[in-house]
Design a protein around this motif. Structure first.
Motif, short mmCIF file in Angstrom:
data_model
loop_
_atom_site.label_atom_id
_atom_site.label_comp_id
_atom_site.label_asym_id
_atom_site.label_seq_id
_atom_site.Cartn_x
_atom_site.Cartn_y
_atom_site.Cartn_z
N ARG A 1 0.83 -1.21 0.00
CA ARG A 1 0.00 0.00 0.00
C ARG A 1 0.87 1.26 0.00
NH1 ARG A 1 -4.85 1.92 0.41
NH2 ARG A 1 -6.06 0.02 0.68
N GLY B 1 -5.38 4.94 2.58
CA GLY B 1 -6.02 3.84 3.30
C GLY B 1 -5.88 3.97 4.80
N THR B 2 -5.97 2.86 5.48
CA THR B 2 -6.09 2.91 6.93
C THR B 2 -5.03 2.09 7.63
OG1 THR B 2 -7.49 1.02 6.81
CG2 THR B 2 -8.57 3.15 6.91
N ASP C 1 -11.81 7.45 18.77
CA ASP C 1 -12.19 8.84 18.53
C ASP C 1 -10.95 9.73 18.40
OD1 ASP C 1 -14.81 8.35 18.46
OD2 ASP C 1 -15.27 9.05 20.50
N THR D 1 -9.45 9.30 14.96
CA THR D 1 -10.18 10.06 13.95
C THR D 1 -9.84 11.55 14.05
OG1 THR D 1 -11.95 8.46 14.18
CG2 THR D 1 -12.48 10.47 13.00
N ALA D 2 -9.79 12.04 15.28
CA ALA D 2 -9.51 13.46 15.47
C ALA D 2 -8.12 13.81 14.93
CB ALA D 2 -9.61 13.82 16.95
N LYS E 1 -6.51 12.27 12.58
CA LYS E 1 -6.55 12.23 11.10
C LYS E 1 -7.14 13.52 10.55
CE LYS E 1 -6.92 7.25 10.73
NZ LYS E 1 -7.94 6.20 10.70
N GLN E 2 -8.19 14.00 11.23
CA GLN E 2 -8.81 15.26 10.79
C GLN E 2 -7.82 16.41 10.93
OE1 GLN E 2 -12.31 15.29 13.25
NE2 GLN E 2 -13.50 14.10 11.78
N LEU E 3 -7.12 16.43 12.04
CA LEU E 3 -6.15 17.50 12.26
C LEU E 3 -5.02 17.42 11.24
CD1 LEU E 3 -6.07 17.34 16.17
CD2 LEU E 3 -6.84 19.29 14.82
N ALA F 1 -5.20 16.29 8.28
CA ALA F 1 -5.71 16.77 6.99
C ALA F 1 -5.71 18.30 6.98
CB ALA F 1 -7.11 16.23 6.74
N LYS F 2 -6.05 18.89 8.13
CA LYS F 2 -6.07 20.35 8.20
C LYS F 2 -4.64 20.90 8.04
CE LYS F 2 -7.78 24.28 10.76
NZ LYS F 2 -7.82 24.89 12.07
N GLN G 1 -3.24 21.75 4.70
CA GLN G 1 -3.62 22.99 4.03
C GLN G 1 -2.77 24.17 4.53
OE1 GLN G 1 -7.84 23.29 4.62
NE2 GLN G 1 -8.24 21.79 3.01
N GLN H 1 -4.44 12.36 28.34
CA GLN H 1 -4.42 13.08 27.06
C GLN H 1 -3.04 13.10 26.43
OE1 GLN H 1 -6.87 14.09 25.37
NE2 GLN H 1 -8.58 14.12 26.78
N PHE I 1 -2.42 11.58 22.92
CA PHE I 1 -3.06 12.37 21.87
C PHE I 1 -2.21 13.61 21.56
CE2 PHE I 1 -5.77 15.80 20.42
CZ PHE I 1 -6.52 15.19 19.43
N TYR J 1 -0.29 14.55 18.05
CA TYR J 1 -0.56 15.79 17.33
C TYR J 1 0.75 16.52 17.03
CZ TYR J 1 -3.01 20.11 16.03
OH TYR J 1 -3.48 21.21 15.35
#
Lengths: 584, 504
Positions: A505, A510-511, A523, A526-527, A529-531, A533-534, A537, A562, A565, A569
């Motif tokens: 891969r 993918g994952t 959770d 996912t958070a 991954k979202q960060l 992606a941000k 940019q 925490q 996490f 990040y």
């Protein structure tokens, strides 16, 4: 029109292909064969259950008859066979011909400019030959001139009239396909329209007119994007086959190399037609609700008009050189990790093709050895496949499988070799061999389930060299012994005879478990991954570095639960900084 | 002796050749000059094959003695709409494992070996709003085949190791959800067409699949896989009375009393008009344009069939194919469909794939053609081509005996037989009655470009940039907003995007 039988679709069809290489004890397909005076042949199978006829023909030409420079022409040509005749597709044939001639004059100038643009590309002055923004002013000017001629021709065109006539007559499913060995054309017509089929097909074989030639080249380039460029495994599988075949003309894909498709001229297509679409290179096939005597008379009348070609098409003389070294390819793709292995075997109707077909079936299916060994027992794979592909000039055997979570393509590869070793060292038990033969025998009935399926088998068998295989193959499969299987396993499945494709891969798609995310809750993952992606940019590395410094200062205050996490990040920010070229 | 025969044959073939070329002179230069015998065809009637078994189970039996094969399809009105919340994927997993997880008397391995040895094909599945168990075998093995089928239907074993394996395969497949742009398009298309909460869009996730236990499979099976939810279609080598008795035995003394499955809910909700763009790095963009559509029993159905055929359904005779492919070389495939739904309205869709730069231009052609369809009547020739095509290809619906059994079985299952028993008998007449006016009326009613939901999957930057030869931009094509649709995590289906950072 078109279906290229590409690698993947062949996988889906493998069972049909394999099984159809057989005939049982008694179920002969009653084919009537007729030879026309011009060398064309006609095969007929009467079936009177439903008032329809499946009609088709095969031209004994495919991409293996091509050469570098015109790769893809057999397939492009297939598209052109739907563009009409002197009386179909235009309101004014003479004017149409005049415009086509003028178009070719402009195209000749464009070809010269294309040569110039290729030179500029070689010298690094043009980045992408397909990018319209980088065309030379001269080329843009010529393109505009050409477009005017296309618009002028459009005034005279009767769009897709060939298709419309058939559709209005209740015909359906018209299409065609090109493989490396053959080009097949087919359609269903209502039983009362047999003469229409004779008229339409003899007209287009006799004097096809290649209108809209250059727009169709663009259609083929879109087809290429759809089938290869834009699919997860498309380009890698083309590369794998190109590595596997060394001297053989099977080394390029049927759709052709993009540079060749972009450069093929109408004159080359005309020449191709005169060599490969002569009556002696065509077999007509009818299956369905008609009377053979009537059909034969009509075929002689309609197709007999076409003069025999002056010369027979040339044979392909280039043989695949024997492979002397193991070949391996590593591909990063947007797909699950998997392995795909080719071995050189034997061509169509070679005596070894039958034990190889049996061997493929022994390996396949839920009770096959690969599934039992690699999916159920060893647990290295989630799925597996195997098939023997006997082409006209050469053959290959293909085995592959997808790696299970935590296993690698190499694990699957080793599992495959273990199963092959068993076949080399131990004779297949009688009951297991009988199971395979039973399946082939039952297929003798199943293959007769529709006009279309019989038509397609005949197109393929005759295209590969001999339609009689539909009745000869079965008894040969039934005669295969355990010793035969062992012999071919030993002979062909050697290290230096294979080309292995290892697919992993592509990072970042993918994952697959990101090591940075270890220890996080769902959770939190996912958070992150979202960060992440941000962060993609954000292009200001300085700003990111500042943020990173600030976070480092706060790290001590973060509550224990925490911390993972927070650290993940920070890693993502650092990764982005590195990506942007900034150093810490 | 042999030599003489050879000469005669040669001489004869020269004669034949001469006569053939004489005849050839009579061959007309246009196909319209040929004449044809009329085609006589009357469709089979469902009632002639319909049998009511014990307990009211309906079976369609279509014998065909030409080959020693029997094809049995037990369909059930059991679909994915019955998945409990949080256990998405349960119906599909149950369906698959009925035939793949062993039965009361046989392990999965024994069952597979036996079926493969008999060269029988056995499979079960649940997909969409229905499921089935399918068995194709040599007629000599009918006794054994039916007793295995009974166990598969009534007493599946659901072996733990097969459940675990299947789950692993499902999750492996799930991981590839974002790999192929065609898969992304298909998934987002259904979300936009029906809404994320519509039953068919409650897609399985890793956690929903992980949460399914063997007990869940057993409970689902006992509740729904019941003869009262069955329709049976059989074709092939059998005697009707004998088969009726065998089927009665197949469904007798069911060990569980479950429930009659409800119809799937009919509450689709299409997204607001606009352009929905998924960024994916491939060199060809995939486009779906959608509009609210109709249900199958809508009185406009036949006019919509013909209208869509002329617009984009009819392949190379349709307008979209002519303009987008043949004229412009912009796509390999381009077309449209009125997906008239059985239980809820399905959307009208138009689709094509084109290199990134020409996506806006090709989309603008679709909009032009939608408008032209509504603004101007179709030509006589177009209408005639479409109608003749529907009417003259009609016999192909009944091309084989198993096609006939399957068609009638499906009509029974979806309620068409009860509601509209003469559907097939009247089909050709209803098509023939469609006029230019009817076509334009439905085009006006359904093809409103302003309502279009346009989904684009491809390379965002190039698609937004457009092509130097064409001034149209993607954003010109809708009055609605341009919505950037993020990719979804393949395992959770949660959007992976740049949403506001969560506070820690």
């Amino acid at each position: 029109m078109t279906a290229i039988i590409c690698k993947r679709s062949r996988l889906a069809l493998w069972l049909v292909t394999l099984l159809s290489a057989s005939v049982a004890f008694s179920q002969q397909v009653p084919v009537k064969e007729v030879h026309l005076a011009n060398g064309m042949r006609l095969l007929m199978v009467e079936r009177h259950d439903n008032p329809t006829i499946a009609g088709g023909w095969v031209a004994h030409v495919g991409s293996s008859n091509e050469r570098p420079g015109i790769t893809g022409i057999a397939h492009l040509f297939e598209h052109m066979m739907f563009k009409g005749t002197p009386t179909i597709g235009t309101k004014d044939y003479e004017k149409d011909q005049e415009i086509i001639a003028k178009q070719e004059e402009v195209r000749e100038k464009m070809r010269q400019e294309e040569a110039h643009m290729r030179e500029m590309w070689r010298h690094g002055k043009i980045k992408d030959l397909q990018d319209p923004n980088t065309f030379t002013p001269r080329y843009k000017e010529l393109s505009a001139e050409f477009k005017k001629l296309v618009d002028a021709q459009r005034e005279l065109l009767v769009k897709n009239e060939f298709d419309r006539i058939y559709t209005t007559a209740g015909a359906s499913g018209m299409n065609a396909f090109t493989t490396d060995d053959l080009t097949g054309y087919f359609i269903n017509v209502p039983a009362n329209k047999l003469e229409l089929w004779m008229w339409m097909e003899s007209e287009r074989l006799w004097h096809p007119v290649f209108r809209e030639f250059y727009a169709e080249r663009d259609v083929v380039l879109e087809e290429r994007r759809m089938r290869y460029d834009s699919t997860p495994l498309g380009e890698a599988s083309v590369a794998h086959l190109a590595m596997f075949w060394e001297s053989s003309t099977y080394s390029w894909p049927t759709i052709g190399w993009p540079s060749d498709v972009m450069a093929i001229s109408k004159a080359q297509a005309d020449n191709f037609y005169s060599i490969y679409y002569s009556p002696q290179n065509i077999t007509l096939i009818l299956v369905g609700d008609f009377q053979s005597d009537d059909a034969e008379k009509m075929a002689r009348r309609y197709f007999g008009r076409i003069p025999r070609g002056k010369k027979d098409p040339p044979d392909v003389v280039t043989l695949e050189v024997p492979q002397e070294v193991e070949k391996r390819m590593n591909a990063e793709v947007e797909a699950n990790p998997q392995v795909d292995i080719y071995w050189h075997t034997v061509p169509y109707q070679h005596p070894d093709s039958y034990p190889l077909a049996v061997l493929a079936q022994l390996l396949s299916g839920r009770t096959g050895r690969l599934y039992k060994g690699l999916v159920l027992s060893n647990e290295v794979a989630t799925e597996t496949f195997a098939y023997q592909d006997s082409k006209k000039w050469a053959g290959l055997f293909n085995i592959g499988g997808e790696a299970r979570d935590g296993k690698t393509p190499e694990d699957v590869e080793q599992g495959i070799y273990q199963e092959l070793d068993k076949l080399k060292h131990e004779l297949v038990p009688a009951e297991e061999l009988q199971k395979i033969k039973n399946q082939y025998a039952a297929y003798e009935y199943r293959k007769l389930n529709s006009n279309f399926s019989i038509l397609h088998q005949l197109i393929n068998y005759d295209g590969e060299g001999d339609w009689r295989e539909i009745n000869y193959g079965g008894p040969k499969i039934q005669a295969v012994t355990a010793e035969d299987v062992q012999r071919v396993a030993q002979k062909y499945f050697t290290k230096i005879n294979r080309a292995v494709g290892i697919y992993t891969r592509k990072p970042g798609t993918g994952t697959e478990e990101d090591p940075d995310l270890a220890g996080l809750t769902g959770d939190q993952k996912t958070a992150i991954k979202q960060l992440a992606a941000k962060l993609k940019q954000e292009s200001d590395a300085g700003k990111l570095k500042q943020a990173l410094e600030k976070m480092k200062g706060q790290a001590g205050q973060v509550p224990d639960e925490q911390k993972p996490f927070f650290q993940a990040y920070m890693k993502k920010i650092q990764a982005r900084v590195t990506e942007l070229g900034g150093k810490e | 002796m042999k030599r003489r025969t050879f000469c005669q044959i040669t001489f004869l073939s020269i004669l034949v050749c001469l006569t053939a070329s004489t005849f050839a002179e009579d061959i007309p230069n246009r196909p319209e000059k040929l004449t044809f015998e009329p085609l006589k065809f009357e469709p089979p009637l469902a009632a002639d094959y319909r049998h009511v078994l014990n307990g009211g189970v309906v079976a369609y039996l279509v014998p065909d003695r030409t080959l020693p094969l029997v094809d049995i399809d037990v369909m059930f009105r059991v679909g994915e709409h019955l998945d409990p919340k949080g256990k998405e994927g349960l119906a599909s997993l149950t369906g698959y494992l009925m035939a793949r997880g062993g039965t009361k008397s046989k392990t999965a391995e024994e069952l597979d070996e036996r079926m493969d040895f008999l060269a029988a094909q056995l499979g079960t599945g649940i997909q969409g709003f229905q499921g089935n168990a399918h068995l194709n075998l040599l007629s000599k093995d009918l006794d054994e085949g039916l007793s295995i089928l009974r166990e598969v239907l009534a007493e599946p074993r659901f072996q733990e190791d097969k459940i675990a394996l299947r789950k692993e395969q499902i999750i492996a497949e799930m991981k590839q959800r974002n790999d192929d742009s065609a898969d992304i398009e298909q998934r987002e298309r259904r979300f936009l067409a029906f809404g994320e909460h519509f039953w068919s869009n409650r897609l399985e996730t890793k956690s929903s699949v992980d949460s399914i236990s063997r007990d869940d499979l057993i409970a689902f099976h006992h509740k729904w896989i019941q003869p009262k939810n069955f329709i049976i279609a059989v074709a092939g080598d059998f005697d009707v009375d004998d088969m009726t008795a065998r089927l009665n035995k197949l469904i007798a003394d069911w060990p569980y009393s479950g429930e009659t499955a409800p119809e799937p809910p009919a509450n689709p909700e299409m997204a607001k008009p606009g352009i929905y763009l998924v960024d994916k790095d491939v060199n060809q963009g995939r486009v779906t344009l959608m509009l609210p559509g109709i249900q199958r029993d809508n009185p406009d159905y036949f006019a919509c069939l013909v209208m869509n055929d002329i617009l984009g359904g009819g392949g190379f005779t349709s307008r979209l194919m002519n303009r987008i492919r043949s004229d412009e070389g912009l796509a390999y495939s381009a077309g449209s469909a009125f997906q008239a739904g059985v239980y809820a309205p399905g959307p009208f869709i138009a689709v094509f794939q084109s290199k990134s730069r020409t996506v806006p231009y090709a989309t603008s052609i679709i909009e032009q053609e939608l408008k032209r369809m509504a603004d101007q009547p179709v030509s006589d020739e177009e209408l005639n081509t479409s109608k003749r095509s529907f009417i003259d290809t009609f016999p192909q619906n009944f091309a084989s005996k198993s096609a006939v059994a399957g068609l009638f079985g499906n009509d029974e299952l979806t309620g068409r037989f009860a509601k509209d028993p003469d559907y097939w008998k009247e089909f050709r007449g209803k098509i023939d009655a469609i006029s230019e006016d009817d076509v334009q009326k439905v085009a006006k009613k359904y093809l409103k470009p302003n309502d279009a939901v346009i989904l684009v999957v491809g390379q965002k930057k190039e698609i937004l940039e457009g092509h130097p030869d064409h001034s149209v931009k993607l954003t010109d094509l809708s009055k609605g907003p341009l919505v950037e649709v993020p990719l979804r995590d393949p395992l959770t289906l949660k959007p992976i995007d740049a949403q506001p950072a969560q506070k820690e």
